[in-house]
Design an enzyme around this catalytic site. Structure first.
Site, short mmCIF file in Angstrom:
data_model
loop_
_atom_site.label_atom_id
_atom_site.label_comp_id
_atom_site.label_asym_id
_atom_site.label_seq_id
_atom_site.Cartn_x
_atom_site.Cartn_y
_atom_site.Cartn_z
N LYS A 38 5.08 -2.96 -0.31
CA LYS A 38 4.91 -3.09 -1.07
C LYS A 38 4.65 -3.19 -2.56
CE LYS A 38 2.91 -7.08 1.32
NZ LYS A 38 2.82 -7.30 2.36
N LYS A 67 6.38 5.27 3.83
CA LYS A 67 6.81 4.22 3.99
C LYS A 67 6.67 2.90 3.66
CE LYS A 67 3.14 3.01 6.85
NZ LYS A 67 1.20 2.72 7.01
N LYS A 84 -5.53 6.19 -2.81
CA LYS A 84 -5.40 5.07 -3.97
C LYS A 84 -6.09 5.82 -5.55
CE LYS A 84 -4.63 1.67 -0.50
NZ LYS A 84 -4.99 0.26 -0.68
#
Length: 235
Positions: free
Chosen positions: A207, A204, A118
């Site tokens: 959103k 995967k 991230k």
């Protein structure tokens, strides 16, 4: 002749979801459907962790809306209201998170795989900003688990490292106070499918990647059919 009533204490399960938008097929089939089933066997606590959603760029108004939207979504698919909580409405989560920072190894937190992934994503943004919250959120996640004395946490392989850190922190705290204060949670292995992105089948469903990458559980039928029909398939 007298009979003695005995109550079998159910094991506790804790699992959480970030409020990053409407529930999609990956959320439902990969986690939430399992949440509903687990309620029959365990004492369950399910959290909407809005503090965790703050570790990446966010809109305050949208975050509040998404938090309540996911609560309504969870109720709609069968999660019992008494099993739900919103992280920011329970101040003890943040309080315990600070305390547990003092029992977390700097090196272990620094080597969390998801932080590396991230932070790379954040550093490639407009200002390259990486928050301390992004670095520290595995400790807050440990607080989320330990505060409810959860016996089991249903997690995938990508979260296994975080659960191991949680156990390390709990063990170190227990040794410090010389008391088995926190339960050392175990991984609850469940059979859950890995739902892939409709735009990139190597990733995967998510959103954060954008609308093309996920299908909302509550979308109109026509939209769902269109997304399924245009999904990228195996070559």
């Amino acid at each position: 002749m007298s009979t003695e009533n005995t109550t079998i204490q159910k094991k506790r399960v804790l699992s959480c979801i970030q409020p990053t938008g409407l529930m999609h097929f990956g959320n439902y089939f990969g986690a939430v459907k399992n949440w509903v089933d687990l309620q029959e066997k365990y004492t369950c606590m399910y959290g909407v962790v809005d503090y965790h959603a703050m570790t990446m760029p966010y809109n305050p108004k949208k975050l509040k809306e998404n938090t309540w939207e996911i609560i309504y979504n969870l109720l709609a698919v069968g999660v019992q209201s008494e099993n739900l909580f919103i992280q920011s409405l329970v101040p003890e989560h943040a309080e315990l998170g600070w305390i547990l920072n003092n029992f977390a190894s700097f090196g272990r937190v620094e080597n969390m795989t998801q932080f590396k992934d991230k932070s790379q994503q954040s550093s490639s943004g407009k200002d390259g900003f990486i928050s301390v919250g992004l670095y520290d959120y595995p400790v807050l996640q440990a607080a989320d688990i330990l505060i409810y004395r959860a016996d089991y946490v249903p997690v995938g392989e990508d979260q296994k490292q975080h659960l191991e850190l949680t156990k390390e922190i709990a063990h170190r705290f227990n040794n410090q106070v010389k008391k088995e204060y926190f339960v050392l949670p175990e991984m609850l292995r469940t059979v859950t499918p890995k739902i892939m992105s409709t735009a990139d089948p190597t990733k995967k469903m998510s959103k954060s990647a954008g609308e093309k990458h996920n299908i909302s559980v509550f979308a109109e039928e026509a939209r769902i059919r269109k997304q399924v029909g245009s999904a990228v398939t195996d070559s």
